[in-house]
Motif scaffolding. Structure first.
Motif, PDB file in Angstrom:
ATOM      1  N   UNK A  67       0.701  -1.176  -0.049  1.00 37.45           N
ATOM      2  CA  UNK A  67      -0.058   0.071  -0.059  1.00 37.45           C
ATOM      3  C   UNK A  67       0.800   1.325  -0.154  1.00 37.45           C
ATOM      4  N   UNK A  68       2.029   1.065   0.776  1.00 34.32           N
ATOM      5  CA  UNK A  68       2.827   2.431   0.676  1.00 34.32           C
ATOM      6  C   UNK A  68       3.513   2.533  -0.562  1.00 34.32           C
ATOM      7  N   UNK A  69       3.637   1.480  -1.250  1.00 37.15           N
ATOM      8  CA  UNK A  69       4.420   1.544  -2.729  1.00 37.15           C
ATOM      9  C   UNK A  69       3.317   2.281  -3.625  1.00 37.15           C
ATOM     10  N   UNK A  70       2.235   1.685  -3.371  1.00 37.08           N
ATOM     11  CA  UNK A  70       1.086   2.088  -4.336  1.00 37.08           C
ATOM     12  C   UNK A  70       0.714   3.674  -3.964  1.00 37.08           C
ATOM     13  N   UNK A  71       0.907   3.972  -2.954  1.00 37.09           N
ATOM     14  CA  UNK A  71       0.657   5.606  -2.630  1.00 37.09           C
ATOM     15  C   UNK A  71       1.966   6.420  -3.348  1.00 37.09           C
ATOM     16  N   UNK A  72       2.924   5.744  -3.303  1.00 36.65           N
ATOM     17  CA  UNK A  72       3.984   6.519  -3.988  1.00 36.65           C
ATOM     18  C   UNK A  72       3.880   6.786  -5.447  1.00 36.65           C
ATOM     19  N   UNK A  73       3.264   5.627  -6.134  1.00 31.97           N
ATOM     20  CA  UNK A  73       3.019   5.669  -7.360  1.00 31.97           C
ATOM     21  C   UNK A  73       2.172   6.681  -7.821  1.00 31.97           C
ATOM     22  N   UNK A  74       1.223   7.137  -6.902  1.00 31.10           N
ATOM     23  CA  UNK A  74       0.301   8.226  -7.326  1.00 31.10           C
ATOM     24  C   UNK A  74       1.178   9.427  -7.708  1.00 31.10           C
ATOM     25  N   UNK A  75       2.319   9.656  -7.231  1.00 30.69           N
ATOM     26  CA  UNK A  75       2.950  11.105  -7.621  1.00 30.69           C
ATOM     27  C   UNK A  75       3.790  10.837  -8.893  1.00 30.69           C
ATOM     28  N   UNK A  76       3.486   9.688  -9.427  1.00 24.74           N
ATOM     29  CA  UNK A  76       4.401   9.519 -10.825  1.00 24.74           C
ATOM     30  C   UNK A  76       3.341   9.086 -11.891  1.00 24.74           C
ATOM     31  N   UNK A  77       3.077  10.121 -12.621  1.00 27.34           N
ATOM     32  CA  UNK A  77       2.204  10.009 -13.864  1.00 27.34           C
ATOM     33  C   UNK A  77       2.221   8.761 -14.853  1.00 27.34           C
ATOM     34  N   UNK A  78       3.580   8.379 -14.744  1.00 31.10           N
ATOM     35  CA  UNK A  78       3.804   7.258 -15.503  1.00 31.10           C
ATOM     36  C   UNK A  78       3.448   6.092 -14.943  1.00 31.10           C
ATOM     37  N   UNK A  79       3.074   6.116 -13.372  1.00 33.74           N
ATOM     38  CA  UNK A  79       2.377   5.061 -12.936  1.00 33.74           C
ATOM     39  C   UNK A  79       1.118   5.020 -12.964  1.00 33.74           C
ATOM     40  N   UNK A  80       0.586   6.277 -12.398  1.00 30.58           N
ATOM     41  CA  UNK A  80      -0.840   6.407 -12.297  1.00 30.58           C
ATOM     42  C   UNK A  80      -1.127   7.798 -12.910  1.00 30.58           C
ATOM     43  N   UNK A  81      -1.913   7.853 -13.849  1.00 33.18           N
ATOM     44  CA  UNK A  81      -2.369   9.057 -14.470  1.00 33.18           C
ATOM     45  C   UNK A  81      -2.938  10.023 -13.578  1.00 33.18           C
ATOM     46  N   UNK A  82      -2.554  11.323 -13.596  1.00 36.16           N
ATOM     47  CA  UNK A  82      -2.767  12.409 -12.989  1.00 36.16           C
ATOM     48  C   UNK A  82      -4.259  12.630 -12.776  1.00 36.16           C
ATOM     49  N   UNK A  83      -5.181  12.120 -13.573  1.00 34.14           N
ATOM     50  CA  UNK A  83      -6.622  12.184 -13.584  1.00 34.14           C
ATOM     51  C   UNK A  83      -6.988  11.178 -12.392  1.00 34.14           C
TER      52      UNK A  83
END
Length: 940
Positions: free
Chosen positions: A813-829
């Motif tokens: 879950x912590x890693x997934x949270x960090x992914x939200x800051x990277x648009x290449x991982x999770x789109x900004x939208x």
């Protein structure tokens, strides 16, 4: 006297870095513009030999000058614009930026003599024109225009300011010319950039989102809804790409002039998308999307349903669709669900594209209702537009009501009109029961700043607006309602209006038909529009007395929002007594009373204890005697009345005892939604175990019912609502630990992992993925992540993105949270909703809260400034708060970030504090009783 403030060293350094970054961007844009101009001396965007430079900006404290006010003066009225834009879809290798260049001429009429021109501009850099100013002014009709004395950008209020050495003459026309450069950023606002991968190649789309105040990021304009004008748009773009705008294309890049319209409804897009089309009664209908999506038939459903919905609204409004074409386009990156740009509606891919292999019936319903919502706006909102944003509720509330009528026309077997009770009425009750709620209509002077405007795009404007308009239509009758609506649209076509204008036309319809109402429409509806909240009506069957009072979730909270209405005695709060719509039954010689049939009234209902007991008796012995919508209402009212200390929590829990016999979706959905609150309050306490045991016993018959109905899960239930309730059966059964359910979901997921062939029906994927990932470990999570990253269907990616937040592993879950800051991982939208998904997980809640607190400045800067959904983030990460410690953290969070700000989430912070206080009290007063009740129910 101003208030002083201090900043810490860390915040100060961060501010310097942000400021330096902004300056670097401006300088870089200037360099890029100069480079592009040098390479394209013969391009179609002449710069008249000027140079682009960083213009002077104000740094002094706000004064009482016109440019320090957020509203435009009334001195200038735009007539039409000629705008040429050239988006660069390739990144500049030197600066790393994507840019667009533009040229605009606006013709305006001087309504009042003035020596000042204010026109909105945000994040645009201007090429200096004659006399080294940021624009040039010419006069029409032989009158010499005054010279520009000084020009600058006013950043806070977002103006290009031009001071003149003489006055513009009343009733004369002038042209204002500008050349400018902007960044085609990935910020989802104004003229922005969307990216996606296709056949291993990154593709770029230049697209727009102007509502509410971002047209000024694309070109200088009078960016207020009442400043309607005609727009002549030209787009310059690379060979092989397609240009779209509000008008129908005459040549490749030049568009027919628009109708007279507001700036926030403009749209222009450059892409290499494909489309499908048909023509209905002379209106060209096109669905655009990524080429593989169109080739796979994912636009077919939208194309097939758009025509019937469009024809329905033509009949409903008694008005022909006012444009020659209706384009709808699915974008990979889009902050809202959809946007009603006139003739060019933009959507998230999940809101427009349907693929029966991947899309659930809820996905299909969402597509039908959103298309209906946006098409409703083509008349109500676009043809006739609000004067100012304080009346946003009328725009969005109306579309949120009639979307159900349009979707019903497209899919008449769904009975979708009933679902407004769950999706809008019950949804907004939860917000409007807070002391920090707000009226539907705000004072115009209270809504000035862009952040204040964005904050209005909330459940009150959409869902309460829909609820009270539905109530009004029922009260007046649909015949009278549509009659008034039609004359309203006819009178104000291509202009602007306010909600009082609609009341006037509805009153005209009442008078013309001789409809008997004891008060005027205005007097009736102002009680709902001008004050926050709603009443609880108490029907005392022993005395025959009906009374009402303001319903507050926390009766001890203090309502500080002033109101001229006092809902203390009588029934002055809402329309006359007959709209309570009493429904009286006589069953086996025992009278019982049910009020607000089909929940057409915007209020909750309470009864005397005797009638509650009789209603509970009917539920336990013959529940089908009560209409299905009202069974959902009884559960929802009871649980919320209990939270407000009006009835006991045990009485509310007793409304769930009959559920082991219930097979209908709406009562179950109402119960599950209300029991979610119990999970939020108790999934970290000793109440959790007995609650799970009780609910598992209640849902097991429903689970068994669907197992039998589907021939051991081989088939899909026929009915739309049955398909929904099958999801409830599996979701709650697995959630409460029913071993057969957990084995089933794990088996399906493991089969997918082993064979790479997905055996799970689209209806069930979200809940199956979630439960399997929750039961598994890193192996299951990594598999789902790889499927998410490789998903070419946005709807499937969304299901996986939600399910990835269900893991019980904190490190994942912590890693997934960090992914939200990277648009290449999770789109900004998708960043904020992903954080909320994680916060919904009891394991992830504290992780998400710590994450948001630690990175608030960055999150707010990246995602919060103009996001309509930003309040969802604040509410989502604090929803479980129920301790004094969490309350203090929340208050500290508000204090620590006062200077950063909360944007459209400002009100949500106060609502979260109020909700947390109410939760603390509720647990203190109810925990033991709830624990004892669940334990008692499990005794043999």
């Amino acid at each position: 006297m101003g208030k002083g403030f201090f900043i810490s060293k860390a915040v100060g350094i961060a501010a310097i870095i942000v400021g330096a970054g902004a300056l670097a961007t401006i300088i870089a844009l200037s360099v890029v513009y100069s480079q592009e101009k040098a390479k394209n001396n013969d391009n179609v965007l002449p710069t008249d030999g000027g140079t682009t430079s960083k213009p002077p900006v104000t740094t002094t404290a706000p004064s009482n000058e016109p440019w320090d006010k957020y509203r435009l003066p009334k001195s200038l009225v735009p007539d039409h614009y000629n705008v040429t834009l050239w988006p660069r879809l390739k990144q500049n290798l030197t600066t790393g930026l994507f840019i667009f260049t533009g040229q605009s001429t606006v013709e305006f009429v001087c309504a009042e003599e003035t020596d000042l021109i204010l026109i909105h501009s945000n994040k645009l850099n201007y090429t200096k024109r004659e006399n080294n100013h940021l624009a040039s002014l010419t006069s029409l009709g032989g009158v010499k225009a005054p010279s520009i004395k000084s020009s600058w950008l006013q950043q806070v209020t977002q103006y290009l300011v031009l001071q003149l050495d003489g006055k513009l003459m009343k009733d004369h026309r002038y042209h204002l010319h500008t050349d400018f450069t902007g960044e085609l950023a990935d910020d989802l606002g104004g003229f922005y950039r969307s990216e996606y991968m296709e056949d291993g190649v990154k593709k770029v789309v230049a697209t727009t989102q102007m509502q509410p105040t971002d047209a000024r990021k694309a070109f200088p304009c009078f960016d207020e809804p009442a400043m309607k004008a005609i727009f002549h748009i030209t787009l310059i773009h690379d060979l092989g790409t397609v240009a779209l705008s509000n008008g129908h294309d005459v040549q490749k890049t030049v568009f027919q002039p628009t109708e007279k319209m507001s700036t926030y409804l403009l749209a222009f897009i450059v892409s290499d998308f494909s489309f499908i089309n048909n023509t209905i009664d002379g209106v060209l209908i096109r669905i655009f999307a990524r080429t593989p999506a169109i080739a796979a038939g994912q636009g077919d459903y939208a194309l097939n349903k758009t025509g019937p919905i469009l024809k329905f609204f033509e009949k409903y409004y008694n008005s022909s669709y006012p444009l020659p074409k209706s384009d709808q386009i699915a974008l990979p990156d889009f902050n809202a669900g959809a946007m009603e740009n006139w003739g060019l509606i933009t959507y998230r891919e999940t809101a427009l594209l349907y693929d029966e292999t991947f899309s659930s019936n809820s996905n299909k319903q969402r597509i039908a209702t959103i298309i209906a919502h946006e098409l409703a706006h083509m008349w109500f909102g676009n043809l006739v537009t609000l004067r100012w944003w304080n009346d946003l509720w009328l725009n969005e509330g109306f579309a949120s009501y009639v979307e159900y009528l349009g979707a019903h026309e497209a899919e008449p077997e769904w009975n979708v009109k009933d679902l407004i009770v769950l999706s809008d009425v019950h949804r907004v009750f939860a917000v409007d029961a807070l002391a920090s709620s707000h009226p539907l209509s705000s004072k115009e002077e209270d809504i000035q700043k862009p952040a204040q405007i964005s904050e209005l795009f909330d459940a009150i404007s959409y869902s309460k607006g829909a609820s009270v308009l539905r109530m009004l239509s029922d009260f007046l009758t649909e015949k009278v309602f549509t009659m008034g609506l039609r004359t309203y649209l006819a009178e104000f076509a291509f202009g602007n209006a306010g909600y009082t204008d609609l009341w006037s036309h509805l009153q005209m319809a009442v008078d013309a038909t001789g409809t008997d109402i004891p008060e005027t429409v205005s007097n009736i509806m102002n009680t709902w529009v001008l004050q926050m909240g709603f009443p609880v009506v108490t029907v005392n069957t022993s005395t025959g007395i009906i009374s009402q009072k303001h319903f507050l979730l926390d009766p001890d909270s203090e309502v500080t929002t002033p109101s001229i209405y006092k809902c203390v005695d009588g029934l002055s709060y809402f329309p006359p007594l007959r709209t309570i719509n009493l429904y009286v039954f006589i069953i086996s010689g025992s009278d019982w009373v049910l009020a607000n049939i089909n929940v057409v009234g915007y209020y909750r209902v309470n009864y005397d204890q005797g009638n509650w007991e009789r209603l509970l008796g009917v539920l336990s012995t013959n529940h089908v005697a009560i209409p299905v919508i009202n069974r959902a209402q009884l559960v929802d009212d009871a649980f919320n009345l209990a939270r407000a200390k009006i009835i006991s929590t045990v009485l509310a829990l007793r409304t769930t005892k009959y559920l082991n016999k219930e097979r209908e979706y709406m009562p179950w959905e109402s119960a599950v939604g209300n029991l979610d609150f119990f999970y939020l309050m108790f999934d970290r306490s000793e109440v959790y175990g007995p609650m799970q045991d009780y609910l598992r016993n209640q849902v097991t018959p429903l689970f068994t019912h669907y197992k039998s109905l589907t021939d051991n899960w081989k088939n899909v239930p026929v009915g739309h609502m049955d398909q929904y309730n099958q999801v409830n059966a599996i979701s709650l059964a697995c959630r409460t630990g029913l071993r057969e359910c957990q084995n089933l979901t794990n088996q399906w997921f493991n089969q997918w992992m082993e064979t790479k062939l997905n055996p799970i029906h689209p209806n069930l994927r979200s809940t199956v993925y979630c439960n399997a990932i929750a039961a598994g470990g890193a192996k299951e999570w990594e598999f789902a992540w790889s499927q998410f990253k490789n998903a070419s269907i946005a709807i499937e990616a969304d299901k996986l993105r939600y399910a990835l937040a269900c893991t019980k592993q904190p490190w994942l879950l912590n890693r997934y949270l960090e992914y939200t800051l990277d648009p290449n991982m999770i789109r900004k939208q998708d960043a904020t909703s992903t954080i909320v998904y994680i916060a919904n997980n009891v394991i992830g809640q504290s992780l998400a809260w710590d994450f948001v607190r630690a990175r608030w400045s960055y999150i707010f800067t990246q995602y919060g400034g103009g996001s309509f959904s930003f309040s969802n983030l604040v509410n989502g990460v604090t929803e479980r708060f129920s301790t004094e410690y969490e309350l203090q953290q929340l208050k500290q969070f508000k204090e620590d970030n006062a200077e950063v700000g909360f944007g459209s989430g400002t009100l949500a912070v106060d609502q979260s504090i109020e909700r947390t206080i109410a939760n603390i009290k509720w647990i203190a007063e109810n925990k033991q009783n709830v624990l004892d009740w669940f334990k008692a129910e499990e005794k043999p």
